[in-house]
Design an enzyme around this catalytic site. Structure first.
Site, PDB file in Angstrom:
ATOM      1  N   TYR A 142       8.745   1.547  -2.343  1.00 38.31           N
ATOM      2  CA  TYR A 142       8.906   1.729  -3.785  1.00 38.31           C
ATOM      3  C   TYR A 142      10.356   2.013  -4.171  1.00 38.31           C
ATOM      4  O   TYR A 142      10.720   1.967  -5.345  1.00 38.31           O
ATOM      5  CB  TYR A 142       8.009   2.852  -4.315  1.00 38.31           C
ATOM      6  CG  TYR A 142       6.518   2.580  -4.160  1.00 38.31           C
ATOM      7  CD1 TYR A 142       6.049   1.314  -3.838  1.00 38.31           C
ATOM      8  CD2 TYR A 142       5.584   3.590  -4.343  1.00 38.31           C
ATOM      9  CE1 TYR A 142       4.692   1.058  -3.679  1.00 38.31           C
ATOM     10  CE2 TYR A 142       4.221   3.339  -4.197  1.00 38.31           C
ATOM     11  CZ  TYR A 142       3.787   2.075  -3.857  1.00 38.31           C
ATOM     12  OH  TYR A 142       2.446   1.817  -3.704  1.00 38.31           O
ATOM     13  N   LYS A 191       1.726   1.249  10.290  1.00 40.80           N
ATOM     14  CA  LYS A 191       1.346  -0.145  10.571  1.00 40.80           C
ATOM     15  C   LYS A 191       2.285  -0.643  11.674  1.00 40.80           C
ATOM     16  O   LYS A 191       2.965  -1.677  11.543  1.00 40.80           O
ATOM     17  CB  LYS A 191       1.467  -0.965   9.275  1.00 40.80           C
ATOM     18  CG  LYS A 191       0.973  -2.381   9.359  1.00 40.80           C
ATOM     19  CD  LYS A 191      -0.531  -2.518   9.507  1.00 40.80           C
ATOM     20  CE  LYS A 191      -0.945  -3.967   9.660  1.00 40.80           C
ATOM     21  NZ  LYS A 191      -2.330  -4.108  10.159  1.00 40.80           N
ATOM     22  N   ASP A 224      -4.829  -0.043   8.183  1.00 43.44           N
ATOM     23  CA  ASP A 224      -6.032  -0.827   7.866  1.00 43.44           C
ATOM     24  C   ASP A 224      -7.268  -0.164   8.467  1.00 43.44           C
ATOM     25  O   ASP A 224      -8.335  -0.110   7.837  1.00 43.44           O
ATOM     26  CB  ASP A 224      -5.882  -2.286   8.339  1.00 43.44           C
ATOM     27  CG  ASP A 224      -5.226  -2.418   9.707  1.00 43.44           C
ATOM     28  OD1 ASP A 224      -4.673  -1.418  10.208  1.00 43.44           O
ATOM     29  OD2 ASP A 224      -5.273  -3.516  10.291  1.00 43.44           O
ATOM     30  N   ASP A 248      -0.171   6.047  -1.246  1.00 47.98           N
ATOM     31  CA  ASP A 248      -0.594   5.741  -2.611  1.00 47.98           C
ATOM     32  C   ASP A 248      -2.004   5.152  -2.585  1.00 47.98           C
ATOM     33  O   ASP A 248      -2.911   5.571  -3.324  1.00 47.98           O
ATOM     34  CB  ASP A 248       0.407   4.726  -3.201  1.00 47.98           C
ATOM     35  CG  ASP A 248       0.200   4.482  -4.669  1.00 47.98           C
ATOM     36  OD1 ASP A 248      -0.623   5.182  -5.292  1.00 47.98           O
ATOM     37  OD2 ASP A 248       0.863   3.567  -5.217  1.00 47.98           O
ATOM     38  N   ASP A 252      -5.829   7.240  -3.289  1.00 44.96           N
ATOM     39  CA  ASP A 252      -6.734   6.793  -4.358  1.00 44.96           C
ATOM     40  C   ASP A 252      -8.113   6.486  -3.787  1.00 44.96           C
ATOM     41  O   ASP A 252      -9.128   6.802  -4.401  1.00 44.96           O
ATOM     42  CB  ASP A 252      -6.169   5.558  -5.076  1.00 44.96           C
ATOM     43  CG  ASP A 252      -5.385   5.958  -6.311  1.00 44.96           C
ATOM     44  OD1 ASP A 252      -4.994   7.147  -6.399  1.00 44.96           O
ATOM     45  OD2 ASP A 252      -5.161   5.107  -7.192  1.00 44.96           O
TER      46      ASP A 252
END
Ligand code: NAD
Length: 358
Positions: A142, A191, A224, A248, A252
């Site tokens: 970001y 990852k 994942d 993020d 959520d």
């Protein structure tokens, strides 16, 4: 006795209604435990744009910088939603986080036993969930370089994900400290099978834990896989640390586990200086001014403020116990009443204050 300067930023929509409950809770805590808290209120978000032309006026920022902690409601609403507007409410929040160097976002996700059936997941999966997410907040994709360029396949776009060693170290340390204060279990999510930036994350996180937190039970999970584990075996996790974008998305996903937005607080912390505490929900413009908003996420944010910024663990636990007691007794605001009888914001706030005052 602890003396603390607390800045209140009610913001927009239901913000003023729920922050006033949060303030009352902190006042009762000060009374009961013999502390001295002073309060100053600032404007931020849409109301600040209306009053001063900017979502984070200088006076608000100055008050926050010289405070011990900040309790925020929420910002935004349809009035300021025009995407082409020169200034938007959430810019106030982003600037505040940046100015205060708030690099870690803490989101506890726990299933209140009385509300387990509000979860979209089965009772046996959700029962006992108690996760603390620690999301890196000021680095990663970001904040990396981004842009567009011509390519052989037409226009291309790129967003760079960069993490520096020191950015990883400080957030992993913060998460490891939190894990020590809980059940001693830390999971790092990355990852690393694909991304070089994640390989550095994994390498640095492992070194920090090995050298400084060898007492912790530590594991690493690919993002994942984590997305699956979170809904298939969420009780296996305690503290989870991850980068900005993965955090993020996962937080959520995690926020759906307990089945109620109105119960989830969050904290944004920096190396030093004040922390920022807020409910994870937004300004709920659809119910603003009706006196029916659930104030409990803000009350639980106030508990986090006591714990993380003021070091008042007993007081934080007392606030959390008061909330659990009120829910145990069957009291519900409309959002968690499942169609049953519901009470309003002020009534719910008063019940928590009564429980807290003992
Ligand atoms: P929202 O969280 O405000 O509302 C979603 C739904 O949940 C609504 O039906 C609302 O009534 C309900 N709800 C939320 N909090 C509640 C509470 N405490 N008690 C009872 N019901 C509650 O999300 P949204 O509608 O997508 O966004 C509304 C505004 O809030 C937008 O302008 C958005 O940008 C802003 N927002 C701000 C923040 C923040 O300040 N950190 C976070 C998210 C959204």
């Amino acid at each position: 006795m602890t003396t603390a300067r607390i800045v209140l930023l009610p913001g927009d929509g239901i913000g003023p209604e729920i922050v006033s409950v949060g303030q009352s809770v902190l006042e009762v805590v000060a009374q009961r435990f013999d502390h001295e808290f002073s309060f100053e209120t600032g404007i931020i978000g849409g109301c600040a744009i209306d009053q001063s032309g900017t979502p984070l006026p200088e006076e608000t920022l100055a008050a926050c910088c010289s405070s011990d902690a900040i309790l925020l409601g929420a910002v935004g609403g349809p009035k300021w939603d025009d995407p082409s507007a020169a200034t938007r409410p959430e810019q106030g929040l982003l600037t505040l986080r940046k100015e205060l160097g708030l690099f870690a976002n803490l989101r506890p996700i726990s299933a209140h036993p009385q509300l387990v059936d509000a979860s979209p997941l089965k009772r046996e999966i959700i029962e006992g969930v108690d996760i603390l997410f620690v999301r890196e907040l000021t680095g990663g994709i970001y904040f990396g370089e981004s842009g567009r360029r011509e390519s052989s396949g037409g226009e291309a776009a790129f967003s760079e994900m960069v993490y520096q060693q020191d950015e990883i170290e400080r957030v992993v340390r913060l998460a490891a400290e939190a894990a020590r204060g809980r059940s001693g279990k830390l999971t790092s999510v990355d990852k690393a099978n694909v991304l070089e930036v994640s390989r550095l994350w994994r390498q640095v996180a492992e070194r920090v834990v090995r050298e400084e937190y060898a007492d912790l039970e530590y594991d690493v999970v690919l993002v994942d896989a984590m997305a699956m584990h979170l809904i298939s075996r969420p009780t296996d996790f305690d503290v989870v640390v991850t980068g900005n974008m993965f955090g993020d998305i996962l937080t959520d996903e995690g926020s759906m586990l307990p089945g109620s937005l109105g119960l989830l607080p969050s904290a944004s912390l920096g190396e030093s200086g004040p922390g920022l505490y807020e409910p994870i929900h937004g300004s709920a413009p659809d119910i603003a001014g009706q006196g029916i908003a659930n104030p409990l996420a803000t009350v639980l944010a106030a508990a986090m403020l006591l714990r993380h910024s003021l070091g008042l663990e007993t007081e934080a636990v007392a606030v959390e116990a008061a909330v659990a007691g009120v829910l145990d007794a069957g009291h519900r605001t409309a959002d968690i009443a499942a169609g049953g009888p519901a009470i309003g914001t002020a009534e719910m706030g008063q019940l928590v204050l009564d429980a807290l005052a003992g």
